[in-house]
Each structure stands twice: as C-alpha cells, then as structure tokens.
Scaffold this motif. Sequence first.
Motif, PDB file in Angstrom:
ATOM      1  N   VAL A 307       0.842  -1.198   0.000  1.00  0.00           N
ATOM      2  CA  VAL A 307       0.000   0.000   0.000  1.00  0.00           C
ATOM      3  C   VAL A 307       0.876   1.247   0.000  1.00  0.00           C
ATOM      4  O   VAL A 307       1.956   1.270   0.608  1.00  0.00           O
ATOM      5  N   ASP A 308       0.391   2.270  -0.722  1.00  0.00           N
ATOM      6  CA  ASP A 308       1.004   3.595  -0.672  1.00  0.00           C
ATOM      7  C   ASP A 308       0.160   4.441   0.266  1.00  0.00           C
ATOM      8  O   ASP A 308      -1.053   4.602   0.051  1.00  0.00           O
ATOM      9  N   VAL A 309       0.777   4.951   1.325  1.00  0.00           N
ATOM     10  CA  VAL A 309       0.050   5.774   2.288  1.00  0.00           C
ATOM     11  C   VAL A 309       0.752   7.120   2.433  1.00  0.00           C
ATOM     12  O   VAL A 309       1.905   7.284   2.040  1.00  0.00           O
ATOM     13  N   ARG A 310       0.024   8.050   3.011  1.00  0.00           N
ATOM     14  CA  ARG A 310       0.620   9.312   3.453  1.00  0.00           C
ATOM     15  C   ARG A 310       0.235   9.491   4.919  1.00  0.00           C
ATOM     16  O   ARG A 310      -0.852   9.101   5.320  1.00  0.00           O
ATOM     17  N   HIS A 311       1.146  10.056   5.699  1.00  0.00           N
ATOM     18  CA  HIS A 311       0.802  10.267   7.105  1.00  0.00           C
ATOM     19  C   HIS A 311       1.369  11.596   7.580  1.00  0.00           C
ATOM     20  O   HIS A 311       2.304  12.155   6.986  1.00  0.00           O
ATOM     21  N   ILE A 312       0.762  12.100   8.621  1.00  0.00           N
ATOM     22  CA  ILE A 312       1.247  13.292   9.322  1.00  0.00           C
ATOM     23  C   ILE A 312       1.530  12.876  10.754  1.00  0.00           C
ATOM     24  O   ILE A 312       0.682  12.258  11.414  1.00  0.00           O
ATOM     25  N   LEU A 313       2.719  13.175  11.222  1.00  0.00           N
ATOM     26  CA  LEU A 313       3.143  12.820  12.577  1.00  0.00           C
ATOM     27  C   LEU A 313       3.357  14.092  13.390  1.00  0.00           C
ATOM     28  O   LEU A 313       4.023  15.027  12.932  1.00  0.00           O
ATOM     29  N   LEU A 314       2.788  14.129  14.570  1.00  0.00           N
ATOM     30  CA  LEU A 314       3.010  15.228  15.509  1.00  0.00           C
ATOM     31  C   LEU A 314       3.418  14.675  16.865  1.00  0.00           C
ATOM     32  O   LEU A 314       2.939  13.612  17.272  1.00  0.00           O
ATOM     33  N   TYR A 315       4.302  15.381  17.527  1.00  0.00           N
ATOM     34  CA  TYR A 315       4.698  15.019  18.879  1.00  0.00           C
ATOM     35  C   TYR A 315       4.058  16.006  19.856  1.00  0.00           C
ATOM     36  O   TYR A 315       4.111  17.221  19.625  1.00  0.00           O
ATOM     37  N   PRO A 316       3.496  15.520  20.950  1.00  0.00           N
ATOM     38  CA  PRO A 316       2.986  16.455  21.969  1.00  0.00           C
ATOM     39  C   PRO A 316       4.124  17.287  22.545  1.00  0.00           C
ATOM     40  O   PRO A 316       5.255  16.807  22.697  1.00  0.00           O
ATOM     41  N   GLU A 317       3.843  18.527  22.832  1.00  0.00           N
ATOM     42  CA  GLU A 317       4.833  19.376  23.485  1.00  0.00           C
ATOM     43  C   GLU A 317       5.113  18.847  24.893  1.00  0.00           C
ATOM     44  O   GLU A 317       4.216  18.332  25.559  1.00  0.00           O
ATOM     45  N   ILE A 318       6.344  18.976  25.307  1.00  0.00           N
ATOM     46  CA  ILE A 318       6.722  18.579  26.665  1.00  0.00           C
ATOM     47  C   ILE A 318       6.922  19.846  27.475  1.00  0.00           C
ATOM     48  O   ILE A 318       7.722  20.719  27.104  1.00  0.00           O
ATOM     49  N   SER A 319       6.232  19.973  28.560  1.00  0.00           N
ATOM     50  CA  SER A 319       6.324  21.189  29.363  1.00  0.00           C
ATOM     51  C   SER A 319       7.658  21.249  30.096  1.00  0.00           C
ATOM     52  O   SER A 319       8.292  20.221  30.377  1.00  0.00           O
ATOM     53  N   SER A 320       8.089  22.446  30.396  1.00  0.00           N
ATOM     54  CA  SER A 320       9.341  22.619  31.147  1.00  0.00           C
ATOM     55  C   SER A 320       9.233  21.978  32.527  1.00  0.00           C
ATOM     56  O   SER A 320      10.215  21.465  33.075  1.00  0.00           O
ATOM     57  N   GLU A 321       8.021  21.986  33.077  1.00  0.00           N
ATOM     58  CA  GLU A 321       7.817  21.351  34.378  1.00  0.00           C
ATOM     59  C   GLU A 321       8.035  19.840  34.304  1.00  0.00           C
ATOM     60  O   GLU A 321       8.641  19.243  35.205  1.00  0.00           O
TER      61      GLU A 321
END
Length: 478
Positions: A307-321
Amino acid sequence: MNLKSINLSILSSVLFMSIMTSAQVTIDEKDNLLKESEFSPEILAATKVTKDGRVKIDGVAAVVGDYLILESDISKAYLDMRNQQIGEITYCDVAETIMENKLFAHHAKLDSLPFNPERVASFTDQQINQFVSQVGSMDKLLSFYKIDTEDELREQLNEINTQRMLAEEMQGAIVDEVEITPEETRDFFESIPEDEIPLINDEVELAQIIVKPEVGEKERQAVVDKLNSFRDDVLAGGSFATKAVLYSEDRGSRSSGGKITLTREDPYVKEFKDAAFSLREGEISKPFETEFGWHILTVDKIRGQQVDVRHILLYPEISSEAIEKARKEIEIVREKIVNGEVSFKDAAREVSDEKETKESGGQLINSATGDRRFELTKIDPAIYGQVVDLKENEVSPVIKDTEPRTAKVFFKVITVTKKIPEHVAEFSKDYTRIRELALQQKKLKEINAWKAENAEDTYIKVNGDYKACEFAKSWIKQ
C-alpha cells in the motif's frame, strides 16, 4: 555499499552503476565485437561503435551471464570507495566484487529464488525519502544527478536494488543452513598459528537507566485536536500532502508529502500497519498513537499486498515542568545507587522508561554480535565520551540526551558493568568472538566453493587489463 545508510558521494556511484544492463548479451567470438543493437543508448555512449554497427569490446570490462559490466562502472566504484576510505583497494578488487555480485544475481534468477518486487519498491521509496531529506527537495536531487523525472530515478534505483537483493538472496540461500559446532569452533581456534591468534581490543559491558518526561493530558489533547482539524480540512477538499510537507514532524517522509510504501512484512510498528491495511483508498484515519507520536494516515493506493500511504506525525509538546520533574527523578535514583541504597539493576527495573533493557536491569546488547560486549574503539562516539573514563560499576553523572527520531529530551545514567582489557584471544573467555570468526570462515568457504562450481556453468568473459588480475585466472575458461 550499504544503501540504507548511503551518503551523497556513494549515491553518485550507485546511480551511475545503474547502466549495468540486465539484457542478454551476445558476443561474436570471431571478431570479439558486440552487436550494437544489444545495448541501451547509455552503454553505447560509454563505448566505441564501429562503422558496421558493432561495439568494440574494449569498453566492456566483463560479461557475467546476463549482465554486462563497463570499465566506467568499475572506475566510478573504485573512486567512490577510495573517497570513502574503504581500506586498501585496487581496480582488480572492485572488478572482482562487481563480477561476484552479478554471478549471484544471475543464478538467483536462474534458480527462481523467492523474490518480492514489492520489497524492492518499498526499499526504493525509503531511499528516495532519505536522499530528498539530505538534499532538501526532489527537484534538487534530480538536478544534481541530471535525471529528468522522479519516475526515471525510481526506475534506476529499482534496477540497482533488484540486482543487489537478488545477490543477497543467492548468498543467503548458499549459507542458510551452514552452522558451526563447538568442536568445529575449537578446531578452528587450534588451527590458528600462535603468532596469528587475533587480538581482542578493549571491551566493555554497559547498562543504562532512561527517564523520559511525561506528556501531560493537556498537551496530548492539543495534538489530537490539531490532527483532527487537519483531517477535517482534507475531507473538505484540502491537500493531505501539502499539510504533511508543512506540519509533519516525520523528517523522513515530510518532504515527499508524508508518502510511505509498505507491506505487512515491513518493520513498522503494529499500530501504523493496522491503520495502513484497514483503510480503503482515499479514506483518512482518525488520530492514533504509536511509540513515535500521534498520526493521521490516508491510503493513496492499494497494490496487492503493498500500500502507498501518506501520514502526518506530531509530537505532543513537553512542558518545562515535566522536563524538570524527569531530571530530578533520575538524580534521586542516581544518588540512591551511589549511596548503596539500591542496585543499578533493581533501579533500572523499577524506573527505567526503556522497554528493551528494563527487564534485564538496563543491560545493553550489542546488536552486531548479539552479546553484551562492546568494542570500545567501535562504540558510538557519543557513548564513548560518556563511558571511557568510568571504572567498573561507577555510575555516570546524569546525561541529558535527545531521541534521534523525535529530538525530544530525556535523561539517562550509564554504568560499566564490566571492563575487558585488550588481550590475545582465549578460547573460553572469548568463545562468542571465536565462534563468530569460525562461522564466517565456514560460510566463506561455502560461498567460494559455490562460485567455483557455478562459474564453470556460466558464460563469463573478462576483457582488457582485467585479464591480468589474479582473480581472472579462476573466471576465464581455458
């Protein structure tokens, strides 16, 4: 040359070596000329054509079965290997290596070894994504190598990868059942002259504890909401590929609009493959999580098991805390280990966020050998600096590091569980290393025997200066 980690100077050679034709070659033994009609325009441009429409053989270094090897192919590979400082090599060494690979590929085809063209296409896609990531864009890549279209680039790389994988399949089939017994390992070791017993360089055994900052629910939900908004826009007529280029954090596929080609056998995580193979063409998944982050995925085309797919990947932000909390946690753990309140092993099992090593008490395994030992001179330079001055069982200071794929921060401590100083190999202490050498030698003997036998049954011709190479004596039929 390993195409999974190929750099641009090697790529130059690999692309140009694609002109090694796979057409059936016919040689007129009487006048030692090749028929012009047998060859592509690229080959004719690199050789000399006579008035009667024949190609002089002096532009062709060798013929192995169905494959023709040009002198220019050998020259380009030689120069690239020299540039890469791959040891002391000669033109004869390069010619022999190329001929051997062609012999393997030729017989893999004759023997109809199981071969999956979809695997080639998938690997080519990964290569192109990597190359584009290195140079910045597809247009730059095509321009640099003077190739007109992506399809032409893909076709050339597919040919290269097909021949390489055929050769690998043949070699694998030859040595697939080769095993080594303890008795053979001992015989191998005892047959080594005393002054030639290998020297084992300084080695270490390592363990580590990793603590990663936790992703908060607020940050996780923000990523899901953003991906859902992308999904809604695409469903309303927007371009998935454009959004991938603009927003995806997958560096490998971002420049190609998030495109990935895969089969069920490819080494992607389960959640990603489940999404890829559960959708119909044109469908878009809802946001889903893998160990690498959050994705949405759409299927461009289904081609049998591929299969040919396309994807979008995002990482959650990590807080300084969260980052500060992780740092303090591992500092407390380190302090307890140093004070003797808990062992490194028990601490790793309790708090480490590295799944692969957690249950073994943080013990690292050398993927190249399958055992615990790492040769100090071959260790990752980043790790070398962290462990070279550590004594046995000493714990490193807290190290701030980043994940290669995500660039996200994490913290770790490392300990040297064992140091093995440089020494002459001993059978009992270095059995794993000696067994590996013995098995390699046995496989090499098996491959050499196969080459000698099958070269006799294969049309082979060596031309010009390459006839004087030492290896040619065993290839040229008397």
